[in-house]
Design an enzyme around this catalytic site. Sequence first.
Site, mmCIF file in Angstrom:
data_model
loop_
_atom_site.group_PDB
_atom_site.id
_atom_site.type_symbol
_atom_site.label_atom_id
_atom_site.label_comp_id
_atom_site.label_asym_id
_atom_site.label_seq_id
_atom_site.Cartn_x
_atom_site.Cartn_y
_atom_site.Cartn_z
ATOM 1 N N CYS A 113 0.733 -1.278 -0.095
ATOM 2 C CA CYS A 113 -0.147 -0.040 -0.150
ATOM 3 C C CYS A 113 0.942 1.349 0.130
ATOM 4 C CB CYS A 113 -0.873 -0.167 1.040
ATOM 5 S SG CYS A 113 -2.001 1.380 1.234
ATOM 6 N N CYS A 209 -5.762 -3.102 7.803
ATOM 7 C CA CYS A 209 -6.990 -2.170 7.828
ATOM 8 C C CYS A 209 -8.160 -2.933 7.145
ATOM 9 C CB CYS A 209 -6.696 -1.067 7.048
ATOM 10 S SG CYS A 209 -6.419 -1.158 5.231
#
EC number: 2.8.1.13
Length: 368
Positions: A113, A209
Amino acid sequence: MPIDFQLEAPLSARRIVVAMSGGVDSSVVAALAARTGAETIGVTLQLYDHGAATGRAGSCCAGQDIRDARAVADRLGIAHYVFDYESRFRESVIADFADEYMAGRTPIPCVKCNMGVKFTDLFALARDLGADCLATGHYVRRVMGPQGAELHRALDPARDQSYFLFATTAAQLDYLRFPLGGMPKPQVRALAQDLGLAVALKPDSQDICFVPDGDYAKIVRSVRPDADASGPILHVDGTPLGMHRGLIHYTVGQRKGLDIGGQPSPLYVIRLDPERRAVIVGPKAALAVASASLGDINWLGGDFTGPLTAKVRSMARPVPARLDGNRLVFDTPELGVAPGQAAVLYDGDRVLGGGWIDATQAAVLEGV
């Protein structure tokens, strides 16, 4: 109060973009940026539907994070923009996460990410907004050295996130600022309370997440429905010991959950063999690795050639090693080195770079 923005022109004439996740760290960074006198713009990337990820209907926690970021921006009197990157995140991070597990590797989606959505796409957004720098709430330090900006560990070792930022390029490091790298977390929360930020007591996120409940297999199955295909559990000497319930349920070094009772001594997952859909197990000694082959090495060390240390898991201690081309050689055999993870290289607190572990070379004969 340590502030790492280092803008060269009068601050009133400059612009800072802050990556705002809705948490306390990035909120404090936005406040520190605004206090410099520079024009400050908060940017939030909507990456996923948290409610969908957890299977809970009616509440989208990602949406709550966005609302928290907007509330902080309003409190500080700064502009705030939200950009929808959900499809990009799904393709570049979540799908890669599933594919890595299916290939028998142990992925680190946080690094992917940072490499893509955050430190590539967000960079482009910040530059499009005319920003002079991009500030984030990561706990690392940007230190100016004789050859330019260097990446260093945070002063608070309990909060250090340098392992997850090894792929940051020199060009990105020139543009990035990490104001929290010199602060312990209690000081950051105290600042948030002093500033009257509603997120001051917001809990830290503890998991990936998009996998807040820790059920990685559920996420992989949602992307790759055949992920639960069973296969053999084999001893390193080739002896069949049973059947497993899908490679996605196992990682290198795992001991619990093998469901192969009656063994004279504890067995561990030594490696995964996706071609045979096999889980290879053996004694702890078989986990010992002498060296690892690294791919996609990102080097931040300039002309550094001295001794270094290597960290092969986010929670592991750095160990003495040397880099020979793309081969990382450990001074002492290291346990639990898993393909798919990262090896991050240090000179003391300085991050020299790192690479992805493609393969490992055993330090002992299998079956010993």
